[in-house]
Motif scaffolding. Sequence first.
Motif, mmCIF file in Angstrom:
data_model
loop_
_atom_site.group_PDB
_atom_site.id
_atom_site.type_symbol
_atom_site.label_atom_id
_atom_site.label_comp_id
_atom_site.label_asym_id
_atom_site.label_seq_id
_atom_site.Cartn_x
_atom_site.Cartn_y
_atom_site.Cartn_z
ATOM 1 N N SER A 20 -24.230 -12.893 4.465
ATOM 2 C CA SER A 20 -24.033 -13.293 5.867
ATOM 3 C C SER A 20 -22.549 -13.492 6.148
ATOM 4 N N ILE A 21 -21.742 -12.463 5.836
ATOM 5 C CA ILE A 21 -20.300 -12.555 6.050
ATOM 6 C C ILE A 21 -19.978 -12.362 7.528
ATOM 7 N N THR A 22 -19.361 -13.352 8.113
ATOM 8 C CA THR A 22 -18.847 -13.227 9.478
ATOM 9 C C THR A 22 -17.395 -13.648 9.442
ATOM 10 N N SER A 23 -16.498 -12.748 9.754
ATOM 11 C CA SER A 23 -15.069 -13.032 9.655
ATOM 12 C C SER A 23 -14.457 -13.155 11.042
ATOM 13 N N GLU A 24 -13.891 -14.292 11.330
ATOM 14 C CA GLU A 24 -13.186 -14.503 12.588
ATOM 15 C C GLU A 24 -11.692 -14.530 12.298
ATOM 16 N N GLY A 25 -10.959 -13.584 12.914
ATOM 17 C CA GLY A 25 -9.525 -13.529 12.642
ATOM 18 C C GLY A 25 -9.262 -12.925 11.272
ATOM 19 N N LYS A 26 -8.040 -13.034 10.830
ATOM 20 C CA LYS A 26 -7.639 -12.442 9.554
ATOM 21 C C LYS A 26 -7.837 -13.421 8.411
ATOM 22 N N THR A 27 -8.453 -12.957 7.329
ATOM 23 C CA THR A 27 -8.625 -13.773 6.140
ATOM 24 C C THR A 27 -7.312 -13.785 5.355
ATOM 25 N N PRO A 28 -7.200 -14.677 4.347
ATOM 26 C CA PRO A 28 -6.000 -14.655 3.498
ATOM 27 C C PRO A 28 -5.749 -13.295 2.862
ATOM 28 N N LEU A 29 -6.816 -12.558 2.529
ATOM 29 C CA LEU A 29 -6.649 -11.230 1.948
ATOM 30 C C LEU A 29 -6.057 -10.266 2.977
ATOM 31 N N ASP A 30 -6.559 -10.312 4.222
ATOM 32 C CA ASP A 30 -6.014 -9.448 5.272
ATOM 33 C C ASP A 30 -4.521 -9.708 5.458
ATOM 34 N N GLN A 31 -4.153 -10.991 5.499
ATOM 35 C CA GLN A 31 -2.755 -11.366 5.701
ATOM 36 C C GLN A 31 -1.887 -10.876 4.545
ATOM 37 N N PHE A 32 -2.411 -11.022 3.330
ATOM 38 C CA PHE A 32 -1.655 -10.581 2.158
ATOM 39 C C PHE A 32 -1.437 -9.074 2.185
ATOM 40 N N LEU A 33 -2.488 -8.318 2.513
ATOM 41 C CA LEU A 33 -2.371 -6.861 2.532
ATOM 42 C C LEU A 33 -1.406 -6.408 3.615
ATOM 43 N N ASP A 34 -1.403 -7.081 4.755
ATOM 44 C CA ASP A 34 -0.453 -6.745 5.825
ATOM 45 C C ASP A 34 0.985 -6.915 5.344
ATOM 46 N N SER A 35 1.251 -8.058 4.707
ATOM 47 C CA SER A 35 2.622 -8.338 4.278
ATOM 48 C C SER A 35 3.029 -7.476 3.103
ATOM 49 N N ASN A 36 2.052 -7.090 2.249
ATOM 50 C CA ASN A 36 2.385 -6.310 1.059
ATOM 51 C C ASN A 36 2.867 -4.911 1.405
ATOM 52 N N LYS A 37 2.495 -4.398 2.603
ATOM 53 C CA LYS A 37 2.911 -3.049 2.991
ATOM 54 C C LYS A 37 4.425 -2.930 3.036
ATOM 55 N N PHE A 38 5.089 -4.043 3.329
ATOM 56 C CA PHE A 38 6.538 -4.023 3.469
ATOM 57 C C PHE A 38 7.237 -3.693 2.160
ATOM 58 N N PHE A 39 6.654 -4.178 1.047
ATOM 59 C CA PHE A 39 7.268 -3.975 -0.266
ATOM 60 C C PHE A 39 6.440 -3.055 -1.146
ATOM 61 N N ALA A 40 5.587 -2.239 -0.555
ATOM 62 C CA ALA A 40 4.703 -1.396 -1.358
ATOM 63 C C ALA A 40 5.516 -0.526 -2.308
ATOM 64 N N PRO A 41 5.243 -0.604 -3.629
ATOM 65 C CA PRO A 41 6.022 0.181 -4.599
ATOM 66 C C PRO A 41 5.683 1.657 -4.552
ATOM 67 N N LYS A 42 6.664 2.479 -4.900
ATOM 68 C CA LYS A 42 6.428 3.905 -5.024
ATOM 69 C C LYS A 42 6.303 4.224 -6.500
ATOM 70 N N ASN A 43 5.106 4.629 -6.908
ATOM 71 C CA ASN A 43 4.858 4.827 -8.327
ATOM 72 C C ASN A 43 4.759 6.306 -8.668
ATOM 73 N N GLU A 44 5.146 6.582 -9.892
ATOM 74 C CA GLU A 44 4.987 7.939 -10.391
ATOM 75 C C GLU A 44 3.517 8.150 -10.729
ATOM 76 N N ASN A 45 3.025 9.318 -10.458
ATOM 77 C CA ASN A 45 1.628 9.587 -10.745
ATOM 78 C C ASN A 45 1.481 11.035 -11.216
ATOM 79 N N ASN A 46 0.361 11.297 -11.906
ATOM 80 C CA ASN A 46 0.057 12.651 -12.365
ATOM 81 C C ASN A 46 1.176 13.257 -13.203
ATOM 82 N N LEU A 47 1.786 12.418 -14.064
ATOM 83 C CA LEU A 47 2.810 12.942 -14.958
ATOM 84 C C LEU A 47 2.183 13.519 -16.226
#
Length: 419
Positions: free
Chosen positions: A175-202
């Motif tokens: 019975s999840i009902t979310s009003e507004g942004k949860t702490p996880l939503d807020q964290f993910l929003d702010s994390n976009k600013f410092f999102a690392p660029k990783n090497e992949n498929n090496l």
Amino acid sequence: MSKIVNLSAGEILYSQYSKPEGIYILQKGSVEIIFEEHEAAVEKHVIEEGQFFGIWETLTGFYRTCSIVAIEDSSCIMLSVHEFETMILSKQNLFEQIVRGFNKLIMYKEMKYYGEVNRKIDLEGACGISKAFLHLHNPTAAFEVINKYMESSQELKDDESLAYLRKVAETRCNSITSEGKTPLDQFLDSNKFFAPKNENNLFNISAFKNLMNIFDNGEVIFAELEKSEKFYYIESGEVIACKYHDGQMRYTRVYSPGEFIGLHSCLLGLTYGQTCIAKGLVKVLEFNRANFDAIFDANTQMRLMLLRQLANTIFSLDYNNTLANTKATVREKLAMVLSYMCMRPSFSKVDESLLSPKDVDNLTERTRQIFLDAGIIANWIGCSATDIEDRLKYLESRELIKRCPKNIIIIYDSAVSLK
């Protein structure tokens, strides 16, 4: 080309906050690592003959976090990144030695913040972490973590308080009902600013299909305090990490494709130091201590990826732990954000057109230019944008920083405490 660098007693090889130029091996004599903390005691360590140093700053490209001074007449061999990588690719023993050294340094830094890093699952810890996930509006994680804990021992399996918490989590999942942004939503929003660029498929992923596993959105890959038997390489998707400290749970970072999770704990035989949760559909390769040597011996490019990630982990530990510390003040957390950004060259190119002629004349190698959105940083730190604005005004009044248009900030001397 590698070259010999001779030092006289007392001579500085490189200084804290300088740009890394190479990786060194101490050939003869002795040198000292000096960490100069802002307004704190100086920390010193002696390097012995045959040891490498300057590795993790050079691999990450961050500015030097310490100074190197010769204790006596000494000589070092300086290697370029390419020469170091070539050496690592050809010598498995050297790779293992450096990985162990990195892991020990990570453990040392973790202990500075959290004390004993190899904690065991007990009832108090299991209940605390489970309640913390419920407080974070993440009942799915709470439910899965509780199940992992209850499966780990008969004592926890039979405990009524854990069974009650699992029932609460299960009810909330339905019975999840979310009003507004949860702490996880807020964290993910702010994390976009410092999102690392990783090497992949090496390396060729198809060679590891037998090690592939898939986790659905919200599924817990491993839980904090759980016995570490596996570590994972993320092929696709993102993984959210969170850590329990002082009675509270904080999201600490997002792992991206091309990164390992659980590696440090697994290789050192520790319990997991954080909980990792799938964000969306996540594909991983599962490794363990038993197949680590064989796989990394046969796939040399994975060694370089691993070393770079460990180097980035070492650099970001102080930063992540300060932000996750519930007792740290806004002043301390903002100072850590500014210091962290100052160490990243990509954030530090100074636009002289923003400065007065006097400021331009006073530019030094420790002057930095960064982009800082008060709202994003406030979201990340866990305070109001007004608190950040007030603190920045104070720093500007002391002429430690200069605020410019478009959220650009000039920090006159990155070595000066911004607390």
